[in-house]
Scaffold this active site. Structure first.
Site, PDB file in Angstrom:
ATOM      1  N   ASP A 195      76.131  85.784  22.394  1.00 36.66           N
ATOM      2  CA  ASP A 195      75.470  84.566  21.486  1.00 36.66           C
ATOM      3  C   ASP A 195      74.079  84.300  21.865  1.00 36.66           C
ATOM      4  O   ASP A 195      73.782  83.974  23.155  1.00 36.66           O
ATOM      5  CB  ASP A 195      76.519  83.440  21.841  1.00 36.66           C
ATOM      6  N   LYS A 210      69.785  77.302  13.867  1.00 33.60           N
ATOM      7  CA  LYS A 210      68.777  77.123  14.851  1.00 33.60           C
ATOM      8  C   LYS A 210      67.716  77.814  14.460  1.00 33.60           C
ATOM      9  O   LYS A 210      67.188  77.449  13.416  1.00 33.60           O
ATOM     10  CB  LYS A 210      69.547  77.486  16.231  1.00 33.60           C
ATOM     11  N   ARG A 240      82.799  85.035  -3.063  1.00 30.44           N
ATOM     12  CA  ARG A 240      83.313  84.794  -1.676  1.00 30.44           C
ATOM     13  C   ARG A 240      83.115  86.333  -0.808  1.00 30.44           C
ATOM     14  O   ARG A 240      83.124  86.234   0.514  1.00 30.44           O
ATOM     15  CB  ARG A 240      84.679  84.283  -1.809  1.00 30.44           C
ATOM     16  N   TYR A 250      78.529  77.156  24.834  1.00 30.83           N
ATOM     17  CA  TYR A 250      78.304  76.083  23.922  1.00 30.83           C
ATOM     18  C   TYR A 250      79.662  75.281  23.606  1.00 30.83           C
ATOM     19  O   TYR A 250      80.714  75.721  23.496  1.00 30.83           O
ATOM     20  CB  TYR A 250      77.485  76.890  22.577  1.00 30.83           C
TER      21      TYR A 250
HETATM   22  C1  LIG Z   1      74.791  75.564  17.428  1.00 37.10           C
HETATM   23  C2  LIG Z   1      75.514  76.641  18.160  1.00 37.10           C
HETATM   24  C3  LIG Z   1      76.771  77.340  17.889  1.00 37.10           C
HETATM   25  C4  LIG Z   1      77.447  77.124  16.472  1.00 37.10           C
HETATM   26  O1  LIG Z   1      76.791  77.367  15.398  1.00 37.10           O
HETATM   27  P1  LIG Z   1      77.000  76.336  14.055  1.00 37.10           P
HETATM   28  O2  LIG Z   1      76.027  76.953  13.280  1.00 37.10           O
HETATM   29  O3  LIG Z   1      76.819  74.745  14.733  1.00 37.10           O
HETATM   30  O4  LIG Z   1      78.439  76.611  13.828  1.00 37.10           O
HETATM   31  C5  LIG Z   1      77.031  78.314  18.542  1.00 37.10           C
HETATM   32  N1  LIG Z   1      76.599  78.555  19.904  1.00 37.10           N
HETATM   33  C6  LIG Z   1      75.155  78.229  20.254  1.00 37.10           C
HETATM   34  C7  LIG Z   1      74.615  78.524  21.379  1.00 37.10           C
HETATM   35  C8  LIG Z   1      74.689  77.049  19.289  1.00 37.10           C
HETATM   36  O5  LIG Z   1      73.752  76.465  19.815  1.00 37.10           O
END
Ligand SMILES: *Cc1c(COP(=O)(O)O)cnc(C)c1O
Length: 404
Positions: A188, A213, A64, A116
């Site tokens: 982000d 992503k 962890r 988001y």
């Molecule tokens: C998908 C996404 C998240 C969250 O990510 P997870 O891996 O699903 O927790 C945060 N910010 C943006 C812009 C996203 O597209």
């Protein structure tokens, strides 16, 4: 020829267990990192276990806390973001939670209102359950940030490219305001990826991404990353392992594997998205197509500078006249799959009003910058001709049947 290993000793059951812990030392350089699923690590002395657990010496003590496969990922992400250090977590959401927890101290958070959806939910829960104080404002420019920032704010959270409006934030301008006011800036950068944009080089305190992503890029893993200074990343690491959001080694390996083709995928998705955006615009049937690569996008020049001409990402959106037409469009797609998420090899179509934003009525949708007829396309790396043809035939179906 494989190297020979010492044989385990003892009875049958002991040999069955001990034999599984004898691993070869590999001196040749692999082209793919090892996956180390080990949940715990042995040392020659008890004292060394203690040293590892309190970070007195580098090494591995418990899964962890640290894992060698994740160590490869950390170095890779730090390098691509030109950051001193990086850390991975079990999701992008866990990464955002960790970095905002660390940076907010006891102050208020100022977050963009073009957030988001999952980050909305996270901040709403932390406000309700943990007393976090969170304000939202439209944060795309230095002027907007200056107008919204108060002395109580300790951290600002923005997104490079907003979903689904594709509004692009002036990160350098906002970073300058944050520096001047002594406030941390978290970006982000999920929709841009480090291939297009490296917010730390523009003055951000931390960059966070959903590696689910573009980084991993194949729709087969959920993961998150944070990059920033050594001390910030050390605090994020501690937050992640104490709250239990650590990334597993198999997932870390998938992200490492995916990142190797990030530039190729980003270029291909960007070229496909631009072709689709141009084809949709040229029909004259849909409202304005929102894609930063189009010359008439309000942030086209800013994004060309921000992304260095390497492309404009894979996400675009446009409006059909009403909800029914947008649903018919999405349902008529054959190459685009109807699904949430983005950044994979495959193209996806989403009707936000009936999926990701289904709780909102038309007024609330408008406040979030979209309408009942908004369609979002997250473009993948298939053949451009097939994607353009798919969008054309879906549009023909939607505009024939859209008056029902
Ligand atoms: C998908 C996404 C998240 C969250 O990510 P997870 O891996 O699903 O927790 C945060 N910010 C943006 C812009 C996203 O597209």
């Amino acid at each position: 020829m494989e190297p020979s290993l010492p044989r385990p000793e003892g009875g049958f059951a002991t040999r069955a267990v001990r034999g599984a812990t004898i691993v070869p030392e590999v001196v040749q350089q692999p082209v793919s990192p090892a996956i180390w699923p080990s949940a715990t690590w042995a040392t020659p002395t008890s004292a060394e276990v203690g040293d590892l657990l309190v970070d007195a010496t580098p090494g591995y003590a418990y899964g962890r806390y640290d894992n060698p496969t994740a160590t490869t990922l950390h170095g890779l992400v730090a390098s691509l973001h030109e950051a001193p250090a990086a850390w991975a977590s079990a999701s992008g959401t866990a990464a955002i939670h960790a970095v905002l927890s660390v940076l907010r101290g006891r102050g208020r958070i100022l977050a963009t209102s073009r957030l988001y959806g999952g980050t909305w939910a996270l901040l709403r829960r932390l406000a309700a359950e943990s007393g976090w104080e969170v304000d939202h404002a439209d944060l795309l420019t230095a002027e907007q940030l200056r107008a919204a920032l108060r002395d109580e704010h300790t951290v600002v959270h923005v997104e490079t490219i907003a979903n689904p409006s594709t509004a692009v934030a002036d990160l350098a301008g906002m970073a300058a305001v944050c520096r001047e006011r002594g406030v941390a800036l978290v970006v982000d950068n999920t929709f841009a990826s480090p291939f297009l944009c490296r917010p730390l080089t523009l003055g951000a305190t931390a960059v966070v991404e959903s590696a689910t992503k573009y980084l991993a890029g194949h729709g087969d893993v959920v993961a998150g990353v944070v990059a920033g200074s050594e001390s910030l990343v050390a605090a994020v690491r501690e937050h992640v392992f104490e709250l239990g959001g650590s990334l597993g080694p198999f997932e870390a390996w998938l992200v490492v594997r995916g990142i190797q083709t990030l530039p190729l995928r980003m270029r291909a998705a960007g070229a496909n998205a631009l072709a689709i955006a141009r084809a949709l615009s040229a029909t004259g049937v849909v409202g304005p197509v929102r894609y930063p690569g189009l010359e008439d996008h309000p942030h086209h020049l800013l994004s060309r500078e921000l992304f260095g001409g390497r492309g404009y990402g894979g996400v675009l959106s446009f409006d059909l006249p009403h909800r029914a037409a947008a649903e018919v469009f999405a349902d008529a797609c054959r190459v685009f799959a109807r699904a949430a998420s983005l950044g994979g090899t495959h193209s996806l179509v989403l009707h936000p009003a009936s999926t990701s934003h289904r709780q909102l009525d038309d007024a609330a949708l408008a406040a979030a910058g979209l309408g009942p007829g908004t369609v979002r396309l997250a473009v993948g790396i298939e053949d451009e001709d097939d994607l353009v043809a798919d969008v054309r035939q879906a549009l023909a179906t939607a505009t024939e049947g859209g008056s029902r």
